[in-house]
Design an enzyme around this catalytic site. Structure first.
Site, PDB file in Angstrom:
ATOM      1  N   GLY A  46      20.911 -28.612 105.896  1.00 26.54           N
ATOM      2  CA  GLY A  46      20.984 -27.168 105.694  1.00 26.54           C
ATOM      3  C   GLY A  46      22.379 -26.774 105.246  1.00 26.54           C
ATOM      4  O   GLY A  46      23.361 -27.453 105.588  1.00 26.54           O
ATOM      5  N   GLN A  51      29.546 -21.595 103.285  1.00 28.59           N
ATOM      6  CA  GLN A  51      30.159 -22.921 103.443  1.00 28.59           C
ATOM      7  C   GLN A  51      30.721 -23.466 102.124  1.00 28.59           C
ATOM      8  O   GLN A  51      31.505 -24.398 102.125  1.00 28.59           O
ATOM      9  CB  GLN A  51      29.140 -23.912 104.030  1.00 28.59           C
ATOM     10  CG  GLN A  51      28.759 -23.576 105.471  1.00 28.59           C
ATOM     11  CD  GLN A  51      27.748 -24.570 106.009  1.00 28.59           C
ATOM     12  OE1 GLN A  51      26.561 -24.419 105.777  1.00 28.59           O
ATOM     13  NE2 GLN A  51      28.216 -25.581 106.713  1.00 28.59           N
ATOM     14  N   CYS A  94      27.483 -29.951 111.953  1.00 27.00           N
ATOM     15  CA  CYS A  94      27.681 -28.943 110.918  1.00 27.00           C
ATOM     16  C   CYS A  94      28.598 -29.523 109.854  1.00 27.00           C
ATOM     17  O   CYS A  94      29.621 -30.134 110.185  1.00 27.00           O
ATOM     18  CB  CYS A  94      28.304 -27.700 111.532  1.00 27.00           C
ATOM     19  SG  CYS A  94      28.599 -26.390 110.343  1.00 27.00           S
ATOM     20  N   LEU A  95      28.239 -29.341 108.593  1.00 25.95           N
ATOM     21  CA  LEU A  95      29.066 -29.877 107.511  1.00 25.95           C
ATOM     22  C   LEU A  95      30.456 -29.246 107.511  1.00 25.95           C
ATOM     23  O   LEU A  95      31.394 -29.820 106.972  1.00 25.95           O
ATOM     24  CB  LEU A  95      28.383 -29.647 106.153  1.00 25.95           C
ATOM     25  CG  LEU A  95      27.075 -30.425 105.951  1.00 25.95           C
ATOM     26  CD1 LEU A  95      26.405 -30.014 104.643  1.00 25.95           C
ATOM     27  CD2 LEU A  95      27.325 -31.928 105.965  1.00 25.95           C
ATOM     28  N   HIS A 136      20.614 -21.902 113.014  1.00 23.52           N
ATOM     29  CA  HIS A 136      21.983 -22.387 112.776  1.00 23.52           C
ATOM     30  C   HIS A 136      22.533 -21.792 111.476  1.00 23.52           C
ATOM     31  O   HIS A 136      23.663 -21.308 111.428  1.00 23.52           O
ATOM     32  CB  HIS A 136      21.953 -23.925 112.715  1.00 23.52           C
ATOM     33  CG  HIS A 136      23.252 -24.591 112.376  1.00 23.52           C
ATOM     34  ND1 HIS A 136      23.887 -25.491 113.205  1.00 23.52           N
ATOM     35  CD2 HIS A 136      24.042 -24.501 111.270  1.00 23.52           C
ATOM     36  CE1 HIS A 136      25.005 -25.916 112.635  1.00 23.52           C
ATOM     37  NE2 HIS A 136      25.122 -25.340 111.446  1.00 23.52           N
ATOM     38  N   GLU A 137      21.698 -21.797 110.430  1.00 20.33           N
ATOM     39  CA  GLU A 137      22.161 -21.304 109.116  1.00 20.33           C
ATOM     40  C   GLU A 137      22.297 -19.781 109.093  1.00 20.33           C
ATOM     41  O   GLU A 137      23.233 -19.256 108.498  1.00 20.33           O
ATOM     42  CB  GLU A 137      21.212 -21.774 108.005  1.00 20.33           C
ATOM     43  CG  GLU A 137      21.076 -23.294 107.852  1.00 20.33           C
ATOM     44  CD  GLU A 137      22.413 -24.019 107.698  1.00 20.33           C
ATOM     45  OE1 GLU A 137      23.385 -23.403 107.200  1.00 20.33           O
ATOM     46  OE2 GLU A 137      22.503 -25.186 108.094  1.00 20.33           O
ATOM     47  N   HIS A 140      25.520 -18.795 110.416  1.00 20.44           N
ATOM     48  CA  HIS A 140      26.611 -18.905 109.431  1.00 20.44           C
ATOM     49  C   HIS A 140      26.774 -17.600 108.659  1.00 20.44           C
ATOM     50  O   HIS A 140      27.891 -17.171 108.363  1.00 20.44           O
ATOM     51  CB  HIS A 140      26.321 -20.019 108.418  1.00 20.44           C
ATOM     52  CG  HIS A 140      26.784 -21.376 108.845  1.00 20.44           C
ATOM     53  ND1 HIS A 140      28.106 -21.669 109.103  1.00 20.44           N
ATOM     54  CD2 HIS A 140      26.119 -22.545 109.019  1.00 20.44           C
ATOM     55  CE1 HIS A 140      28.222 -22.953 109.441  1.00 20.44           C
ATOM     56  NE2 HIS A 140      27.024 -23.509 109.397  1.00 20.44           N
TER      57      HIS A 140
HETATM   58 ZN    ZN Z   1      26.550 -25.476 109.876  1.00 20.92          ZN
END
Ligand code: ZN
Length: 174
Positions: A46, A51, A94-95, A136-137, A140
């Site tokens: 995701g 991001q 998380c990236l 989660h997204e 963000h």
């Molecule tokens: Zn993340």
């Protein structure tokens, strides 16, 4: 399509609230294509536009496994209209917080309204991993990271480790 750089903590953009998308034009579709390529090559399941440094309410998700046909989900202007009382716990990463993982409890199912890649109004009922990933997204898009769901102690530890890791990476490059 072009791969974009993924921002990592403590980049302040990650704490900003993203703006709704007015119309899904060619520029937005380009961005979604780039986000998908960036997510696949990371690799991740995701990615939110913030991001890659764009404060727009756009998410891409793909839960297909290695070797399976790709199954990208484009989510624009998501609104979570229902969250179950029942919670489920996954080990999240998380990236934007590389190599750090922690168990996070979230509602095990949710309902989300959004516009798809073509601007079509869509609603899905998600549960399990997809529900966790969507929440989660969407976090963000509101400047929230998964570590915000942890105790202060765990959160500080992860941030400290991430900083140290970034310093170590710098040292190797130098
Ligand atoms: Zn993340």
């Amino acid at each position: 399509m072009a791969k974009k750089k993924i921002l990592t903590v403590p980049n302040p953009l990650l704490r900003k609230v993203s703006e709704p998308v007015n119309s899904i034009n060619a520029e937005i579709k380009n961005l979604m294509d780039d986000m998908l390529e960036t997510m696949y090559s990371a690799p991740g399941i995701g990615l939110a536009a913030v991001q890659v440094g764009v404060l727009k309410r756009i998410i891409v998700i793909d839960l297909s496994k290695d070797g399976e046909k790709k199954n990208p989900l484009f989510i624009v202007n998501p609104q979570i209209t229902y969250k179950s009382d029942n919670l489920i716990s996954y080990e999240e990463g998380c990236l934007s917080i590389p190599n750090q993982f922690a168990e996070v409890k979230r509602p095990s199912s949710c309902k989300v309204n959004f516009l798809d890649y073509h601007g079509k109004k869509t609603e899905i009922n998600a549960d399990g991993l997809l529900a966790t990933c969507i929440q989660h997204e969407v976090d963000h898009l509101n400047g929230i990271l998964f570590i915000d769901h942890l105790s202060k102690l765990k959160k500080d530890l992860i941030l400290k480790k991430t900083k140290k890791q970034i310093r170590e990476i710098d040292r190797v490059i130098v």
